[in-house]
Design an enzyme around this catalytic site. Structure first.
Site, short mmCIF file in Angstrom:
data_model
loop_
_atom_site.label_atom_id
_atom_site.label_comp_id
_atom_site.label_asym_id
_atom_site.label_seq_id
_atom_site.Cartn_x
_atom_site.Cartn_y
_atom_site.Cartn_z
N HIS A 234 34.88 -33.69 8.38
CA HIS A 234 35.18 -34.17 7.11
C HIS A 234 36.26 -33.62 5.91
CE1 HIS A 234 33.03 -37.85 8.38
NE2 HIS A 234 31.87 -36.72 8.18
N ASN B 201 -0.82 1.48 5.80
CA ASN B 201 -0.22 0.49 6.09
C ASN B 201 0.62 -1.05 7.02
OD1 ASN B 201 -0.41 1.93 3.33
ND2 ASN B 201 1.72 2.85 3.24
N GLY B 202 0.23 -2.21 5.97
CA GLY B 202 1.02 -2.83 6.59
C GLY B 202 -0.22 -3.78 6.85
N CYS C 110 0.98 -1.60 0.10
CA CYS C 110 0.25 -0.58 -0.33
C CYS C 110 0.94 0.92 -0.25
CB CYS C 110 -0.87 0.34 1.17
SG CYS C 110 -1.84 -1.53 1.41
N ARG D 143 4.33 0.06 -6.06
CA ARG D 143 4.22 -0.76 -5.14
C ARG D 143 3.16 -1.23 -5.09
NH1 ARG D 143 6.22 2.96 -0.10
NH2 ARG D 143 5.25 1.79 1.10
N GLU E 243 30.90 -11.29 -2.29
CA GLU E 243 29.64 -11.28 -3.11
C GLU E 243 29.94 -9.33 -2.56
OE1 GLU E 243 25.55 -12.43 -4.72
OE2 GLU E 243 25.74 -11.88 -2.77
N GLU F 43 24.03 -19.39 2.44
CA GLU F 43 23.88 -18.19 1.91
C GLU F 43 25.06 -17.14 3.03
OE1 GLU F 43 21.37 -14.95 0.23
OE2 GLU F 43 22.47 -16.43 -0.29
N LYS G 98 22.74 -7.76 -11.25
CA LYS G 98 22.08 -8.26 -10.77
C LYS G 98 21.14 -9.18 -11.68
CE LYS G 98 18.80 -7.62 -7.82
NZ LYS G 98 18.78 -7.90 -6.47
#
Length: 607
Positions: free
Chosen positions: A502, A98-99, A2, A27, A486, A479, A602
């Site tokens: 190991h 909003n939310g 929103c 949005r 990165e 990650e 990207k």
């Protein structure tokens, strides 16, 4: 998600409200509306669909007024129609929001028990009723708003105007962004500086937990207790959204902080908040699947590894993950009955698209988990599951990753229900945990930042780092290591904790940081055993755990990051945050190009 805008002026505001809403078009929304106060009356126009529909309403039936609110809504509670569109009006109160209000069901029941009638299905209308009742009890507007805030649980930003006080407007923020725009003889509220760019480039961003009151001439900021606070006024860039960082140094920082709102957008798309049920629809028949293959590249692949765990645990559906650049060359014959999901932020990743073609040729049903719905992968798949993260500009993926996890969680719950692995009460319990994510994320992003900045000042001195974890924390270890590589250019490797002995343990000495990701789950004790092996060799342990894990581990560590206690299904989304933040702040201290790291792009559209 929103978008909202508010204007307190001496000039007519209706047209300017619509213009501001047009700048928030990026949005995403499914209805829109504005309201003004003129001549002691509240005037409101709303419409389902795009802003063009609202403009038609206004052309046919214009409204006047020098104070007003505007809103574009992405449906969460209730379908996309005019009745559920914002602004909502109850008595003297007009509100846009909003939310997500997590405890809206309880609040709605309490109000209904006291004779309140609701016109809409939204959680926002509940706020209007609560405020109206408090005003009727004799509270002044600010006291009424503060009293209402103490009853709310969730992530939200809202703005309020009152017919009885036509010269002022109030707002509050807990999670989603909110800015004050400073004009000459007029003041503004906006979801971000983009909405306010036509009016002013001087903005003040509300901190999390802040409230604000604006008139034509001034803005007053308050903390959650009602005490006055000062926030910096700054000059905002008036350029297009895709090049606007707001108050952030980098897009990556901005996108990390946007994750509570981004996850709210996922939940709005996949969850019925009233019933706490998943609303995936019938795009895929999970009950008929023999198995599912999840394929992607980079961070999207690691999201798929966690998605694999979700499918296995909550649906009993056999799942495998494979890097797209390998899957495309596999011998995939006679796979009718199987399905494949392809994960890509851009929807244009060349290897992932080629893997989709290979699976489709083998007879597999295909689905796309993408951020760009009009992308090639989305167009060529049999079904599309948007992650609705919004534009992600930083090369290192952050909010797309956690949104991918949220989509996988929703799909796994839907599959479990269809396959009889979970029943409706279990579905509702799992959805209840998902609804908590924006609030918990907001807490982590706010409260953990100082500790992580301090830790980054030490980590930037090392050239090698190990990450370990078990279960869904193993892909998170991968990650975390990927993020550090990165953007900070520090050599980092992620391992399954059980694999430490190991080979990788040969690297551990007093110059090797080892980041241990260990929520208190069924793997915790095993991971702590691996952590003891690191401690015995002098490794510098950075322990990322939760409250229960912290209480049950007594090993000395270089640093311990304690996150809130959450359910297993949302733990990966929460534990991803400190990994992203640590990589980001380390990279900033290293002086690298955070948003555009060397040698990376990207969208990888070549093999």
């Amino acid at each position: 998600m929103c978008g909202l805008v508010g204007i307190v002026s001496g000039e007519p505001v209706a047209g300017r409200l619509v213009d501001a809403l047009r700048r928030l078009d990026y949005r995403g929304y499914d209805s829109a509306g504005i309201a003004t106060i003129a001549g002691g009356r509240m005037e409101r126009r709303r419409a389902a669909g795009k802003l063009a529909n609202l403009q038609q309403r206004l052309d046919a039936d214009p409204i006047d007024g020098t104070i007003g609110l505007g809103h574009t809504r992405w449906a969460t509670h209730g379908i996309a129609n005019e009745t559920n569109a914002h602004p909502h009006v109850v008595g003297d109160v007009c509100i846009v929001h909003n939310g997500i209000i997590e405890n809206f069901s309880e609040l709605r029941q309490d109000l209904a028990a006291n004779g309140v009638f609701f016109e809409s299905e939204t959680d926002t209308e509940i706020l209007a009723h609560m405020l109206a009742r408090s005003l009727a009890d004799g509270h002044d507007p600010v006291a009424a708003m503060l009293a209402m805030l103490r009853c709310l649980r969730g992530a939200y930003a809202f703005a309020i105007m009152l017919r009885s006080h036509p010269g002022m407007m109030m707002a509050a923020r807990c999670g989603p962004p909110l800015a004050i725009g400073h004009g000459h003889g007029e003041m503004f509220f906006g979801s971000d500086a983009v909405a306010l760019a036509p009016f002013t480039n001087e903005v003040t961003y509300l901190a999390n937990g802040d409230c604000a009151v604006i008139t034509r001439d001034e803005a007053t900021l308050l903390d959650a207790c009602g005490h006055r606070v000062q926030r910096a006024r700054q000059i905002a860039q008036s350029c297009a959204y895709l090049t606007d960082k707001g108050q952030h140094r980098h897009f990556m920082e901005k996108e990390i902080t946007e994750q509570p709102e981004a996850i709210s957008r996922v939940l709005a798309s996949y969850v019925d908040f009233a019933t706490r049920r998943i609303k995936v629809g019938h795009a895929v028949d999970f009950s008929a699947m023999a198995g599912v293959t999840i394929s992607a590249c980079g961070t999207a692949y690691l999201a798929g590894c966690i998605g694999k765990s979700y499918f296995e645990r909550y649906s009993g559906l056999p799942a495998i993950t494979e890097v797209a650049s390998e899957l495309r060359y596999r011998d995939l014959r006679n796979r009718v009955g199987d399905a494949a999901l392809f994960v890509s932020q851009s929807g244009e990743t060349a290897d992932t698209l080629a893997a989709l073609h290979a699976c489709r040729t083998s007879g597999m049903a295909t689905g796309a988990v993408v951020n760009v719905e009009g992308s090639t992968i989305a167009r060529e798949a049999d079904a599309v599951f948007p992650i609705v993260a919004g534009p992600e500009i930083g090369v290192a993926s952050t909010k797309a990753f956690t949104c991918q996890l949220a989509v996988f969680a929703c799909l796994a719950i839907a599959a479990g229900l269809r396959r009889g692995m979970i029943d409706a009460p279990q579905e509702q319990a799992l959805v209840g945990h998902l609804i908590e994510v924006p609030r918990v994320m907001t807490h982590v992003l706010t409260d953990m930042k100082p500790q992580i900045e301090e830790l980054a000042s030490h980590l930037c001195r090392f050239r090698h780092v190990l990450y370990i974890g078990r279960g869904t924390s193993y892909p998170l270890a991968l990650e975390g290591a990927l993020k550090l590589k990165e953007i900070a250019y520090i050599h980092a490797e992620g391992y399954a904790a059980g694999e430490l002995k190991h080979g990788p343990i040969a690297l551990v000495d007093d110059s090797m940081p080892v980041i241990v990701i260990a929520p208190y789950d069924r793997f915790f004790e095993k991971t702590v055993s691996n952590m003891q092996e690191v401690a015995a060799r002098g490794g510098k342990i950075i322990f990322i755990t939760d409250e229960a894990g912290s209480a049950r581990s007594h090993l000395a560590t270089f640093a311990t990051i304690v996150l809130p206690q959450v359910d297993d299904i949302i733990a990966p989304m929460i534990f991803a945050l400190p990994l992203q933040m640590l990589a980001y702040h380390t990279a900033v201290l290293m002086g690298t190009d955070v948003d555009q790291p060397r040698n990376l792009a990207k969208s990888v559209t070549v093999e």
